[in-house]
Design an enzyme around this catalytic site. Structure first.
Site, PDB file in Angstrom:
ATOM      1  N   ARG A  83       0.831  -1.202   0.171  1.00  0.00           N
ATOM      2  CA  ARG A  83      -0.121   0.173   0.026  1.00  0.00           C
ATOM      3  C   ARG A  83       0.846   1.324  -0.124  1.00  0.00           C
ATOM      4  NH1 ARG A  83      -4.895   0.200   3.728  1.00  0.00           N
ATOM      5  NH2 ARG A  83      -5.808   1.415   2.322  1.00  0.00           N
ATOM      6  N   ASP A 231      -2.423   9.388   7.898  1.00  0.00           N
ATOM      7  CA  ASP A 231      -1.696   8.320   7.000  1.00  0.00           C
ATOM      8  C   ASP A 231      -0.350   8.703   6.889  1.00  0.00           C
ATOM      9  OD1 ASP A 231      -4.710   7.354   6.568  1.00  0.00           O
ATOM     10  OD2 ASP A 231      -3.281   5.578   6.329  1.00  0.00           O
ATOM     11  N   ASN A 241      -5.374  11.569   4.979  1.00  0.00           N
ATOM     12  CA  ASN A 241      -6.017  10.579   5.816  1.00  0.00           C
ATOM     13  C   ASN A 241      -7.139   9.953   4.949  1.00  0.00           C
ATOM     14  OD1 ASN A 241      -6.579   9.263   8.398  1.00  0.00           O
ATOM     15  ND2 ASN A 241      -8.529  10.599   8.424  1.00  0.00           N
TER      16      ASN A 241
HETATM   17  O1  MRU Z   1      -7.601   2.425   3.997  1.00  0.00           O
HETATM   18  P1  MRU Z   1      -7.188   2.243   5.698  1.00  0.00           P
HETATM   19  O2  MRU Z   1      -8.492   1.470   6.435  1.00  0.00           O
HETATM   20  O3  MRU Z   1      -5.810   1.680   6.157  1.00  0.00           O
HETATM   21  O4  MRU Z   1      -7.111   3.824   6.042  1.00  0.00           O
HETATM   22  C1  MRU Z   1      -7.027   4.245   7.455  1.00  0.00           C
HETATM   23  C2  MRU Z   1      -7.134   5.514   7.906  1.00  0.00           C
HETATM   24  O5  MRU Z   1      -7.166   6.363   6.901  1.00  0.00           O
HETATM   25  C3  MRU Z   1      -7.092   6.051   9.249  1.00  0.00           C
HETATM   26  O6  MRU Z   1      -7.493   7.210   9.657  1.00  0.00           O
HETATM   27  C4  MRU Z   1      -5.241   6.306   9.493  1.00  0.00           C
HETATM   28  O7  MRU Z   1      -4.669   5.242   9.072  1.00  0.00           O
HETATM   29  C5  MRU Z   1      -5.041   6.472  10.828  1.00  0.00           C
HETATM   30  S1  MRU Z   1      -5.050   5.042  11.899  1.00  0.00           S
HETATM   31  C6  MRU Z   1      -4.656   5.209  13.580  1.00  0.00           C
END
Ligand code: MRU
Length: 339
Positions: A83, A231, A241
């Site tokens: 990712r 993120d 995010n």
């Molecule tokens: O696609 P995801 O579910 O991995 O995305 C997660 C998010 O955007 C969260 O808000 C972010 O990773 C913060 S987690 C503490």
């Protein structure tokens, strides 16, 4: 509290987040390739959690290797290709690469054992970091009000406790009579499936709303603050995010509601000047058309599915890390966090 991820002798055990809240199924990833698939397929997701999973994946791959020197870079590169947006993934792998480099010339079994210990340390540290984020963020949460959150930045997105939900947990534990509004978070529904579930397990009063209701409730005056995770955060405080975060931030500012971002220092990417440089993952169209709402769109319709957006720093009231609370100008305050 739910165990998101665990190191065991049999493999890396993850709760399958694609099946929550209907079923609590634990998946054992017996090889580093299975860990990589678990990250890519979002069996585990959330920036800090995938950082921990990547570190454990490297350790698992090292244990199973027949020629560690030849296989180590392949293991790291494979996990790094899962990712693109959450920088914690690359941070976790880089930490393992650094340890490996520092042990050059040591017996292979010692290197393997050290990598396993390091992965377990990454896990344990993450929980402690989230508790520190909670302690720093708790005073910012007004009592007697609602906290709005987006996506899932909770125990399920970390080794435990959570970042944004860590702040909420700390405020609740401090006796503040708060409740939570959770955006459902289309299309993957992390808010509906994961945040609503984990807060309900903790007995924290939670109300589920669809994403397009956030503005309605922000305008009503009951929302005391917004708290979300991140993120990747650029040097200027721009925050990547979950898709939809930007809209919530703009609506929060319009309604004079503070917008807080809670994230560990490992989410800072000060090598990037602004959010424009953050790579945004685009995921499969099936997540929008058929995944949780089968047949919601006509077959063959064109779909876009960016998984993240960037909130410009001007909408961010403060960034809460384990080192303290950073405010604008972020170029200085964020640099001080890692200094
Ligand atoms: O696609 P995801 O579910 O991995 O995305 C997660 C998010 O955007 C969260 O808000 C972010 O990773 C913060 S987690 C503490």
């Amino acid at each position: 509290m739910v165990e998101t991820i665990q190191w065991t002798d049999a493999g890396v055990v993850m709760i399958d987040q694609t099946r929550l809240p209907r079923e609590q199924v634990f998946v054992t990833c017996r090889t580093y390739l299975e860990v990589a698939a678990g990250i890519k397929d979002m069996i585990i997701r959330g920036a800090p959690a995938i950082g921990v999973a990547a570190a454990m994946g490297v350790a698992r791959g090292a244990l199973d290797s027949t020629d560690l020197a030849a296989e180590f870079p392949v293991i790291c590169d494979t996990l790094a290709a899962t990712r693109p947006t959450a920088v914690n993934l690359f941070w976790g792998i880089e930490r393992m690469r650094r340890l490996y480099a520092s042990l050059a010339g040591s017996p292979v079994d010692e290197i393997r054992a050290a990598l396993v210990r390091e992965a377990q340390l990454v896990y344990a540290e993450d929980i402690a970091i989230n508790k520190a984020i909670g302690a720093h963020g708790e005073p910012l949460v007004p009592a007697g009000k609602t906290v709005l959150t987006h996506c899932n930045a909770g125990a399920l997105a970390t080794a435990g406790y959570g970042t944004a939900l860590g702040v909420i947990r700390a405020a609740f534990a401090a006796g503040k009579n708060i409740d939570v509004y959770a955006d459902e978070t289309r299309p993957f529904l992390q808010g509906a499936r994961l945040t609503a579930w984990e807060l309900q397990q903790d007995g924290i009063p939670t109300t589920l709303i669809t994403d397009n209701m956030a503005g309605y409730f922000l305008a009503k005056g009951q929302i005391g603050c917004v708290v979300v995770g991140a993120d990747r955060i650029a040097a200027n405080g721009d925050v990547a995010n979950k898709i939809g975060t930007y809209s919530v931030a703009v609506l929060a500012k319009e309604n004079n509601v503070p917008f807080y971002v809670a994230a560990p220092v490992s989410t800072l990417d000060l090598s990037l000047k602004s959010g424009a440089e953050i790579p945004i993952e685009e995921r499969a169209s099936v997540e929008v058309t058929d995944m949780f709402t089968p047949g919601v769109a006509p077959p063959g319709i064109a779909v876009r599915n960016p998984a993240f957006d960037v909130t410009p720093n001007r909408y961010v009231t403060a960034i809460i890390t384990e080192k303290g609370v950073a405010r604008a100008p972020y170029v200085e305050s964020l640099a001080a966090m890692i200094g």
